[in-house]
Write an enzyme that holds these catalytic residues in place. Structure first.
Site, mmCIF file in Angstrom:
data_model
loop_
_atom_site.group_PDB
_atom_site.id
_atom_site.type_symbol
_atom_site.label_atom_id
_atom_site.label_comp_id
_atom_site.label_asym_id
_atom_site.label_seq_id
_atom_site.Cartn_x
_atom_site.Cartn_y
_atom_site.Cartn_z
ATOM 1 N N CYS A 151 2.288 5.954 12.903
ATOM 2 C CA CYS A 151 2.023 5.105 11.749
ATOM 3 C C CYS A 151 2.796 3.807 11.917
ATOM 4 C CB CYS A 151 2.466 5.818 10.463
ATOM 5 S SG CYS A 151 2.336 4.779 8.997
ATOM 6 N N CYS A 207 0.012 -1.408 6.868
ATOM 7 C CA CYS A 207 -1.275 -1.378 6.155
ATOM 8 C C CYS A 207 -1.071 -1.238 4.655
ATOM 9 C CB CYS A 207 -2.120 -0.199 6.607
ATOM 10 S SG CYS A 207 -2.051 0.122 8.335
ATOM 11 N N THR A 222 6.419 5.703 3.834
ATOM 12 C CA THR A 222 6.554 5.531 5.287
ATOM 13 C C THR A 222 7.001 4.106 5.598
ATOM 14 O OG1 THR A 222 4.715 7.064 5.535
ATOM 15 C CG2 THR A 222 5.405 5.877 7.505
ATOM 16 N N GLU A 269 9.611 8.652 6.627
ATOM 17 C CA GLU A 269 9.365 8.485 5.203
ATOM 18 C C GLU A 269 10.689 8.514 4.440
ATOM 19 O OE1 GLU A 269 7.487 10.488 7.166
ATOM 20 O OE2 GLU A 269 5.808 9.096 7.090
ATOM 21 N N HIS A 281 -6.819 1.797 1.019
ATOM 22 C CA HIS A 281 -5.987 2.626 1.885
ATOM 23 C C HIS A 281 -6.804 3.755 2.521
ATOM 24 C CE1 HIS A 281 -2.069 2.835 3.470
ATOM 25 N NE2 HIS A 281 -1.771 4.039 3.008
ATOM 26 N N TYR A 286 -7.402 4.428 6.865
ATOM 27 C CA TYR A 286 -7.296 5.640 7.700
ATOM 28 C C TYR A 286 -8.462 5.756 8.682
ATOM 29 C CZ TYR A 286 -3.334 7.602 5.117
ATOM 30 O OH TYR A 286 -2.097 7.827 4.595
ATOM 31 N N CYS A 301 -6.487 3.443 11.586
ATOM 32 C CA CYS A 301 -5.205 3.841 12.188
ATOM 33 C C CYS A 301 -5.265 5.228 12.817
ATOM 34 C CB CYS A 301 -4.080 3.752 11.164
ATOM 35 S SG CYS A 301 -4.208 4.887 9.765
ATOM 36 N N GLU A 345 -0.207 13.632 6.776
ATOM 37 C CA GLU A 345 -0.534 12.360 6.131
ATOM 38 C C GLU A 345 -2.057 12.165 6.075
ATOM 39 O OE1 GLU A 345 1.814 8.683 7.142
ATOM 40 O OE2 GLU A 345 -0.198 7.930 7.562
#
Lengths: 93, 482
Positions: free
Chosen positions: B100, B104, B191, B257, B292, B296, B299, B447
């Site tokens: 990660c 973003c 994160t 995180e 968001h 995904y 990423c 995640e």
């Protein structure tokens, strides 16, 4: 002193390239050592030729407004290298 | 400094007094701690890539606000093309970090607050959009990494914020002053917060009029007074303290995180973007979640690319690469990974212009995208483990490999094909371990399940947006039902 002719190398963003774009650019450089091949606009134009190296047929590189005196060529596959080299040779030779 | 270099970013974080705690102790900085440094390196990559000509077309963009070239992570989407390029950039960053890369969430918060504050001002006569534009300009000019913080601890899920036994289980305003507000609460699962410049806080759910103090959005620097964080544990995290590179699988990049605590943090008026307008809390949540969930589809795909490659190499290294079932499993992994990408691209291409002028993703397709993400990475990891074989979890340590007495035995008995060193075989297996059940599995698996909302959250949105009545009519028309 005569300045070398300039081939602007423009890349797409490279999210999922199907060939090594930087290796193709390096091959072009090696084949034409007398040409200047900038990869950014830091020194500004004008350019004699523009090679737009896209990693796939989506060809999403932003090249609007980027023109070469002797033209521009869009590459989407490593197979097009010979055609690119020939175009550089013919148009800037 | 609209485009920082990676090193400038690192030094900018080093200069901040971010209060980080881990294993019961204060950590002086995320920059120099071996458990935290890989997380910082992932963000650093987003700065480094922006300076490379072969990636700048995705990593950089012209700011609509200043006209300057900025990092795309600070951008307000001006078209569907911007939305598509966002996903492509995320795939690229996932490929380069196998982790990660954290920026973003800030970009998604920027875009959600940009449009929501505009519409809130229009209805209520507030000045949040102006506040936000000033913050955005500063973020773009300074090339900040901004953590978008939404998830409250939430306590008893059956109770609304104001009905909780402990009122701080949702972040809230505890004091309103002439010059600003004081907030108390926490944001969980953040994160990369330990290596961010600013935190952009949003409410976590839709709210009714009784939850006025909980409908709050604002930004503060991460070294604000009374703000601190407690780093979450990850499986295999202390391997990073052993000083070896092989056993950690991915020695350069990662993500961590933090439980971030706002223990009476002051927010000046000019950094407030929502303050009690509960009717806009739901819009902000829905838009942020939409962006968001789109993220995904980029990423995780990039990380998936690395895992597919690692599985293929594991097969090359043990000589199983020509087996038809191995080839078929790799095809299945690619199919699943590209399906994720397809929905990320689709929700971007079908995006639309908001009243404020920025572009929002198609929410149905973004939720479908994320629903796929809650499933496919699990199947991709299962297939990777299948191809890798049991050695990915039973191999001796790097110290054993380097040991003068034990090393030759490890070399001899764990060799696959003769042309590949045992060390390289183990490196690939450790990378697969890292992604499937090590520190990176936090990002790639759990995640994928819960980040940007747990699966049921997407199903609620799919139910709302699914247009079942139109489908019924289609069936009636075909069946000739009046």
């Amino acid at each position: 002193m005569k300045l070398p002719q300039r081939v602007r190398i423009k890349y797409c963003g490279g999210c999922n390239p199907r060939y090594d774009r930087t290796a193709l650019a390096a091959k072009l450089r090696a084949a034409f050592p007398g040409l200047d091949m900038p990869e950014t606009d830091e020194d500004g134009g004008p350019y004699d030729f523009v090679a737009v190296l896209c990693g796939c047929p989506a060809a999403c590189a932003e090249h609007e407004g980027l023109e070469g005196r002797a033209g521009k060529m869009l590459i989407v596959s490593a197979d097009q290298y010979e055609a690119l080299a020939a175009a550089v040779r013919e148009r800037l030779g | 400094m609209a485009l920082m270099t990676g090193e400038q970013y690192v030094e900018s974080i080093r200069r901040m007094d971010i209060k980080i705690f881990m294993f019961g102790e204060r950590v002086s900085s995320a920059v120099d701690h071996p458990i935290l440094r890989p997380s910082l390196n992932s963000v650093k990559a987003t700065y480094d890539l922006a300076h490379k000509p072969e990636y700048e077309d995705l990593m950089t963009v012209k700011s609509h606000a200043s006209g300057k070239k900025i990092n795309r992570f600070c951008h307000i989407h001006q078209s569907t093309d911007d939305l598509v390029k966002k996903v492509k950039m995320q795939r690229l960053c996932g490929q380069k970090t196998a982790a990660c890369f954290q920026r973003c969430v800030g970009m998604d918060a920027f875009n959600a607050i940009f449009s929501t504050s505009f519409e809130c001002d229009k209805k209520h006569g507030t000045a949040y959009h102006k506040n936000f534009l000033a913050f955005l300009r500063e973020a773009q000019e300074n090339d900040w990494t901004v953590d978008g913080a939404m998830t409250d601890p939430k306590g008893d899920r059956s109770l609304s914020p104001g009905k909780q036994a402990d009122p701080d289980l949702y972040l809230r305003i505890v004091e309103r002053r002439k010059d600003g507000i004081v907030v108390r609460g926490a944001k969980a699962h953040q994160t990369g917060i330990c290596n961010s410049h600013q935190v952009l806080v949003m409410p976590t759910i839709s709210m009714g009029p009784e939850d006025k103090d909980y409908a709050v959005a604002f930004a503060v620097p991460l070294d604000a007074e009374n703000l601190f964080m407690i780093i979450g544990r990850q499986s295999c995290d202390t391997r990073k303290l052993e000083g070896t590179t092989l056993d950690v699988g991915n020695s350069e990049f990662g993500g961590v995180e933090g439980l971030t605590i706002f223990d009476n943090v002051f927010v000046p008026n000019e950094r407030i973007f929502l303050n009690g307008e509960t009717d806009f809390s739901g819009m902000l949540v829905e838009r942020f979640a939409g962006y968001h969930r789109q993220s995904y589809g980029g990423c995780k795909v990039g990380v998936g690319d690395v895992l597919v490659g690692a599985a293929a190499l594991a097969a090359d290294y043990n000589g199983a690469n020509r087996a038809s079932h191995v080839k078929d499993k790799l095809i299945e992994m690619v199919h699943l990974n590209e399906t994720l990408y397809s929905s990320g691209i689709a929700c971007s291409s079908e995006g639309f212009r908001t009243e404020s002028g920025n572009y929002l993703v198609d929410l149905l397709l973004a939720n479908v995208c994320k629903q796929n993400v809650t499933r496919f990475p699990y199947e991709i990891t299962r297939l990777a483990e299948d191809i890798a074989g049991g050695l990915m979890v039973t191999a001796p340590s790097e110290k054993d490999l380097r040991d003068p007495k034990l090393g030759p035995y490890v070399e001899k008995y764990l060799r696959g094909v003769a042309s590949v060193s045992t060390e390289n075989r183990l490196r690939i297996l450790r990378l697969i371990e890292n992604l499937t059940l090590g520190t990176a599995a936090v990002g790639y698996r759990t995640e994928s399940m819960h980040g940007a909302g747990s699966p049921q959250a997407q199903r609620i949105m799919i139910a709302r947006q699914g247009n079942i009545e139109q489908k019924k009519q289609l069936a009636k028309d075909i069946a000739r039902i009046e």
